[in-house]
Design a protein around this motif. Structure first.
Motif, PDB file in Angstrom:
ATOM      1  N   ASN A   1       0.827  -1.223   0.000  1.00  0.00           N
ATOM      2  CA  ASN A   1       0.000   0.000   0.000  1.00  0.00           C
ATOM      3  C   ASN A   1       0.852   1.261   0.000  1.00  0.00           C
ATOM      4  O   ASN A   1       0.469   2.274   0.580  1.00  0.00           O
ATOM      5  CB  ASN A   1      -0.943  -0.028   1.219  1.00  0.00           C
ATOM      6  CG  ASN A   1      -2.165   0.847   1.033  1.00  0.00           C
ATOM      7  OD1 ASN A   1      -2.591   1.120  -0.092  1.00  0.00           O
ATOM      8  ND2 ASN A   1      -2.741   1.297   2.123  1.00  0.00           N
TER       9      ASN A   1
ATOM     10  N   SER B   1       2.195  -3.926  -3.225  1.00  0.00           N
ATOM     11  CA  SER B   1       1.040  -3.186  -3.748  1.00  0.00           C
ATOM     12  C   SER B   1       1.276  -1.696  -3.591  1.00  0.00           C
ATOM     13  O   SER B   1       2.033  -1.260  -2.714  1.00  0.00           O
ATOM     14  CB  SER B   1      -0.244  -3.590  -3.010  1.00  0.00           C
ATOM     15  OG  SER B   1      -0.176  -3.223  -1.644  1.00  0.00           O
ATOM     16  N   PHE B   2       0.635  -0.944  -4.476  1.00  0.00           N
ATOM     17  CA  PHE B   2       0.680   0.515  -4.426  1.00  0.00           C
ATOM     18  C   PHE B   2      -0.754   1.030  -4.368  1.00  0.00           C
ATOM     19  O   PHE B   2      -1.669   0.383  -4.878  1.00  0.00           O
ATOM     20  CB  PHE B   2       1.331   1.089  -5.689  1.00  0.00           C
ATOM     21  CG  PHE B   2       2.783   0.746  -5.846  1.00  0.00           C
ATOM     22  CD1 PHE B   2       3.758   1.578  -5.325  1.00  0.00           C
ATOM     23  CD2 PHE B   2       3.172  -0.408  -6.505  1.00  0.00           C
ATOM     24  CE1 PHE B   2       5.106   1.271  -5.472  1.00  0.00           C
ATOM     25  CE2 PHE B   2       4.520  -0.729  -6.658  1.00  0.00           C
ATOM     26  CZ  PHE B   2       5.491   0.110  -6.142  1.00  0.00           C
ATOM     27  N   ALA B   3      -0.937   2.211  -3.790  1.00  0.00           N
ATOM     28  CA  ALA B   3      -2.247   2.856  -3.860  1.00  0.00           C
ATOM     29  C   ALA B   3      -2.498   3.288  -5.304  1.00  0.00           C
ATOM     30  O   ALA B   3      -1.574   3.679  -6.014  1.00  0.00           O
ATOM     31  CB  ALA B   3      -2.292   4.058  -2.926  1.00  0.00           C
TER      32      ALA B   3
END
Lengths: 212, 478
Positions: free
Chosen positions: A85, A111-113
């Motif tokens: 995130n 994961s990335f926003a």
């Protein structure tokens, strides 16, 4: 936009989840009306021991010696290894501007926003999603000083110093823009007739959407 | 409910499907689409570089009547007669003034204008957000506008420029998630508590890659203000867009607003809006269910909105966390927040209270806060209680109802509209170590001022904490 083709870069590992864009670039630096010069204030509240303000000379401020970016071994890093995130919160594009201005060209995380991920591609930065197990492995390997990774956008691969290869996903459109450093607005305006036709039809059907 | 047959399921569309497909201008082989944008909201912080980009490329806005602009992030909330004292903030606001003057807009509500306010309050109250629209803004809380069955989400500054120049965005379709809250919310449990409880359940990355539709009896029972609060915080659950289907409340809210459809267009508009619901049998990529009766008033204890508990809870003990990354973030959060494990949330004393922000600054929020504190005084230990209405119109309405007097008599400060201490870009901020009960949306480290400690709560919970000097369960507060 700076093209991104291939990178052999030093890795800086930042072992914390949910790194938000307020942490990446605090709000007092958002008052700028420019696109550049945010690098010295990247992670300002973690990186310096005093309270940062836009008017300060950052070169004389006291550094937090324990913060990842300040460790001697991480100087010159171009790849940021992160946790889940990364880039959550505010949509501020100042976050990728600061990361790019500091000298990073690629990020790797489980994961990335969404908004941050999207903003990276507009600024010559390549965010790469890898499975949690791979990221764990890279964090482990990055304990070795001077750890580097080779990233090849054309082949969509990350290669470790031991020669292990991991592939990654990227949409054709984003890859094309990044490889060639293309201005997306120019590409879109090549379809101006289609946009105008769509708009005319919409206005005829739902005129209340077009108040003047 | 009748069980839909296979043909119905195959043709059934989600609300998100309908909104998405009605805006696709073209689609590439890899699924990348050009999406038409109906409404572009603009504020001073994320737009100057976009306008500069237009100028450098000698481009004009594609459709200036799609733009609604206001100054909100930097504007002070008191002593308006002195103007904006911080020269850097003032330059940013003046830059917006100049850009709108040069490039045009449907409406501009500058600093001190009667209709100025937080962009996500101003849009809906002027009828500039309508069902079926795509709404974008260089601000992550644009998800707010999804309360009107619009496809609304935040964008970066490069995209602000792209929308200005082309009236489109380059995007790929997200997955669809249904968050269904059935049952009835208890007294003292608000839309804010529902939002926080959902984030507590799915996590701040739970909605990443999804557009969330909120449904179920408890959502239907919320006012439009409550639905805006809920959709506002979709982004805190990782989803760029949140949305609620159209019903009578949506249509009722929009009647007679400045940019709502004219009388001649009204019936046709309403008929098209009635279609903006998920079809029976529509298939979602993920479904999350909560029972309204299980939701207590919520209080965040950490530095991420997912670090939240019902008010009867205790600060968690990191030692009980098996996952090392999570344990590390708990330890870090407790250290930053100056809290000990296992402390009951109602024993946490506060220094300041902030009631405002695009999450909770609408008239209903102010009414709710006032109803809790009427005739009471703030605790002596509480240094400051800021009440910041979301817009000039909200402020005027509150004053017409006498709410300002209730706040002032309680020892609270009644301020001018703006984003204020939600992100502390103006002079309203926490000092290092100060603890705040806040109705805003982010409890990140430093968000309300470097070293400041934020606990997210509803307006009722914030108001009650201001009186008690510590968190209290508003359901048992009088």
């Amino acid at each position: 936009m700076k093209p991104f083709v291939q990178l052999d870069g030093l890795v800086c590992a930042m072992d914390r989840a949910n790194v938000d864009t307020d942490a990446i670039i605090p709000k007092q630096f958002l008052k700028s009306i420019k696109r550049s010069g945010f690098g010295p204030n990247l992670f300002d509240e973690w990186r310096y021991l005093d309270q940062g303000e836009p008017s300060m000379d950052n070169s004389t401020r006291p550094l937090n010696p324990d913060f990842e970016l300040n460790l001697p071994r991480n100087q010159g890093a171009q790849i940021l290894l992160a946790r889940d995130n990364f880039g959550c919160g505010s949509s501020r594009e100042h976050a990728p501007w600061a990361i790019e201005d500091f000298g990073f060209r690629a990020l790797i995380a489980p994961s990335f926003a969404d908004i941050f991920f999207n903003n990276c591609f507009k600024n010559g930065l390549l965010p790469i999603v890898q499975p949690a197990a791979v990221v764990d492995q890279l964090f482990n390997e990055a304990k070795a000083e001077g750890y580097r990774l080779n990233i090849d956008l054309q082949a969509q691969t990350i290669t470790t110093p031991a020669g292990q290869v991991f592939s990654f996903e990227v949409t054709e459109h984003r890859k094309h823009c990044l490889l060639n450093g293309l201005d997306e607005i120019g590409l879109t305006l090549a379809h101006r007739d289609e946009i105008a036709a769509f708009e005319a039809k919409r206005q005829a059907q739902q005129p209340w959407l077009f108040a003047k | 409910m009748a069980i839909p047959d296979m043909a119905q399921i195959l043709s059934a569309k989600t609300l998100y499907d309908k909104l998405w497909h009605s805006h696709v201008v073209r689609e590439e082989a890899d699924g990348t689409c050009l999406i038409y944008i109906d409404r572009h909201l603009v504020h001073e912080v994320t737009s100057p570089q976009a306008f500069e980009g237009l100028k450098l490329a000698k481009r004009q806005p594609w459709r200036k009547s799609s733009v609604v602009a206001t100054a909100d992030h930097n504007t002070p909330t008191n002593e308006w007669e002195k103007g904006i004292q911080d020269p850097i903030s003032r330059l940013q606001v003046e830059t917006l003034d100049a850009n709108i003057k040069e490039f045009g807009a449907l409406a501009y509500f500058p600093f001190k204008d009667q209709r100025q306010g937080i962009v996500h309050v101003v849009g809906p109250e002027n009828g500039a957000t309508l069902p079926g629209m795509t709404v974008v803004c260089g601000d992550s809380h644009t998800s707010t506008h999804g309360a009107f069955a619009a496809l609304a989400h935040g964008i970066g500054t490069s995209e602000v420029e792209h929308v200005l120049a082309t009236q489109t965005l380059v995007a790929k379709k997200s997955k669809a998630m249904l968050v269904r809250v059935d049952g009835k919310l208890g007294t003292g449990v608000t839309a804010k508590d529902v939002a926080l409880a959902i984030i507590g359940k799915i996590g701040t990355a739970g909605g990443t890659g999804y557009a969330i539709e909120f449904g179920g009896e408890a959502i239907r029972s919320l006012s439009m203000e409550g639905r805006m609060t809920l959709c506002n915080m979709a982004i805190e659950g990782g989803a760029r867009a949140g949305m609620v289907a159209v019903d009578d409340k949506t249509i009722e809210y929009l009647k007679g607003r400045p940019f709502s459809p004219s009388a001649e267009q009204w019936d046709a508009a309403v008929a098209s809006w009635r279609e903006l619901v998920s079809d029976e049998g529509a298939v979602f990529d993920a479904v999350v269910e909560l029972r309204a009766e299980d939701i207590e008033p919520q209080v965040t204890w950490g530095t991420s909105p997912e670090q939240v508990l019902g008010v009867s809870g205790k600060v968690p003990n990191p030692a009980n966390e098996a996952d090392p990354v999570k344990r590390g973030s708990y330890e870090r959060a407790l250290q930053y927040m100056g809290l000990s494990a296992d402390t009951p949330l109602t024993e946490i004393a506060i220094d300041k209270v902030f009631i405002g922000s695009c999450t909770n600054s609408r008239i209903e929020d102010l009414r709710a806060a006032a109803s809790v504190i009427k005739g009471k005084k703030k605790a002596d230990s509480v240094k400051l209680v800021l009440i910041v209405p979301g817009s000039g119109l909200v402020k005027a309405q509150a004053e017409a109802e006498g709410l300002d007097q209730i706040f002032i008599e309680a020892g609270f400060e009644w301020r001018e509209p703006g984003c204020s201490m939600c992100l502390a870009m103006n002079a309203d901020r926490l000092a290092p170590g100060e603890r705040c009960a806040s109705t805003s949306n982010r409890n990140f480290e430093g968000r309300q001022g470097q070293g400041g400690r934020t606990h997210l709560v509803s307006p009722e919970m914030a108001a009650a904490a201001a009186i008690a000097g510590h968190f209290v369960d508003v359901r048992h507060f009088n």
